[in-house]
Design an enzyme around this catalytic site. Structure first.
Site, PDB file in Angstrom:
ATOM      1  N   HIS A 100       5.845   3.845  -3.648  1.00 10.02           N
ATOM      2  CA  HIS A 100       4.771   3.556  -4.515  1.00 10.02           C
ATOM      3  C   HIS A 100       4.078   4.867  -4.921  1.00 10.02           C
ATOM      4  CE1 HIS A 100       3.696   3.334  -0.407  1.00 10.02           C
ATOM      5  NE2 HIS A 100       2.756   4.016  -0.659  1.00 10.02           N
ATOM      6  N   HIS A 102       0.683   6.273  -6.002  1.00 10.27           N
ATOM      7  CA  HIS A 102      -0.899   6.270  -5.888  1.00 10.27           C
ATOM      8  C   HIS A 102      -1.571   7.149  -7.280  1.00 10.27           C
ATOM      9  CE1 HIS A 102      -1.376   5.142  -1.502  1.00 10.27           C
ATOM     10  NE2 HIS A 102      -0.169   5.782  -1.444  1.00 10.27           N
TER      11      HIS A 102
HETATM   12  P1  5GP Z   1       0.885   5.084   1.768  1.00  3.21           P
HETATM   13  O1  5GP Z   1       0.157   5.419   2.937  1.00  3.21           O
HETATM   14  O2  5GP Z   1       2.220   4.292   2.185  1.00  3.21           O
HETATM   15  O3  5GP Z   1       1.188   6.123   0.853  1.00  3.21           O
HETATM   16  O4  5GP Z   1      -0.018   4.013   1.035  1.00  3.21           O
HETATM   17  C1  5GP Z   1       0.059   2.746   1.431  1.00  3.21           C
HETATM   18  C2  5GP Z   1      -1.074   1.999   0.722  1.00  3.21           C
HETATM   19  O5  5GP Z   1      -0.898   0.672   0.736  1.00  3.21           O
HETATM   20  C3  5GP Z   1      -2.384   2.409   1.413  1.00  3.21           C
HETATM   21  O6  5GP Z   1      -3.295   3.088   0.626  1.00  3.21           O
HETATM   22  C4  5GP Z   1      -2.753   0.988   1.743  1.00  3.21           C
HETATM   23  O7  5GP Z   1      -4.339   1.001   1.575  1.00  3.21           O
HETATM   24  C5  5GP Z   1      -2.308   0.183   0.929  1.00  3.21           C
HETATM   25  N1  5GP Z   1      -2.007  -1.288   1.523  1.00  3.21           N
HETATM   26  C6  5GP Z   1      -1.564  -1.639   2.602  1.00  3.21           C
HETATM   27  N2  5GP Z   1      -1.548  -2.990   2.764  1.00  3.21           N
HETATM   28  C7  5GP Z   1      -1.764  -3.761   1.407  1.00  3.21           C
HETATM   29  C8  5GP Z   1      -2.009  -4.953   0.923  1.00  3.21           C
HETATM   30  O8  5GP Z   1      -1.866  -5.853   1.638  1.00  3.21           O
HETATM   31  N3  5GP Z   1      -2.678  -5.033  -0.352  1.00  3.21           N
HETATM   32  C9  5GP Z   1      -2.917  -4.012  -1.009  1.00  3.21           C
HETATM   33  N4  5GP Z   1      -3.381  -4.126  -2.307  1.00  3.21           N
HETATM   34  N5  5GP Z   1      -2.728  -2.756  -0.605  1.00  3.21           N
HETATM   35  C10 5GP Z   1      -2.125  -2.325   0.345  1.00  3.21           C
END
Ligand code: 5GP
Ligand code: ZN
Length: 142
Positions: A100, A102
């Site tokens: 993903h 951001h």
């Molecule tokens: P990462 O840390 O993998 O780069 O980002 C994962 C992101 O997914 C985090 O910023 C977290 O807030 C988001 N996230 C985790 N669970 C959910 C969810 O159930 N719904 C949404 N919309 N975002 C989520």
């Protein structure tokens, strides 16, 4: 992927706030809203991280980033910049193992987002820099 939270969001099996969707990607609000409008762009194909993208998937996903970034920026005159981050691997702060991107709109230097970068200018010799570059170059595909 049965137990992937983002696959479930893509399939609307759990609630989400979607701002854009097509055959290849879904863009929805990150639940944490680091800053207001914080959005995730997610390929509908379950790939774990950047190392699993082929050129075709990369084109289909990344070409949409500027359009979505502009829409977010135009939505609020207080947005004066944007950080775009793609975390790959736990060490790089990836917590959801479905790739993903951001998009974090920026409002001020005290809006809740920060990055810390070391400055190692001049630490490696010219020879060491060239060795590093050569090690990468010999692995380039295509
Ligand atoms: P990462 O840390 O993998 O780069 O980002 C994962 C992101 O997914 C985090 O910023 C977290 O807030 C988001 N996230 C985790 N669970 C959910 C969810 O159930 N719904 C949404 N919309 N975002 C989520
Ligand atoms: Zn997934």
């Amino acid at each position: 992927m049965d137990d992937c939270i983002f696959c479930k969001i893509i399939n609307n099996e759990i609630p989400n706030t979607t701002i854009y969707e097509d055959d290849d990607i879904k863009a929805f609000f990150d639940i944490s809203q680091v800053t207001p409008g914080h959005t995730l762009i997610v390929p509908k194909k379950h790939v774990k991280n950047i190392f699993e993208y082929d050129e075709d998937l990369a084109q289909r996903v990344f070409k949409k980033v500027p359009m979505i970034a502009r829409a977010i920026k135009e939505s609020n005159p207080d947005i004066i910049g944007m950080n775009i981050c793609l975390n790959n691997g736990e060490i790089a702060y990836q917590s959801v193992m479905h790739s993903h991107i951001h998009l974090v709109p920026r409002y001020s230097d005290k809006d809740g987002f920060s990055m810390k970068w070391a400055d190692n200018t001049g630490v490696a010799s010219d020879e060491q820099m060239q060795e590093r570059a050569d090690a990468i170059k010999k692995n380039l595909e295509g």
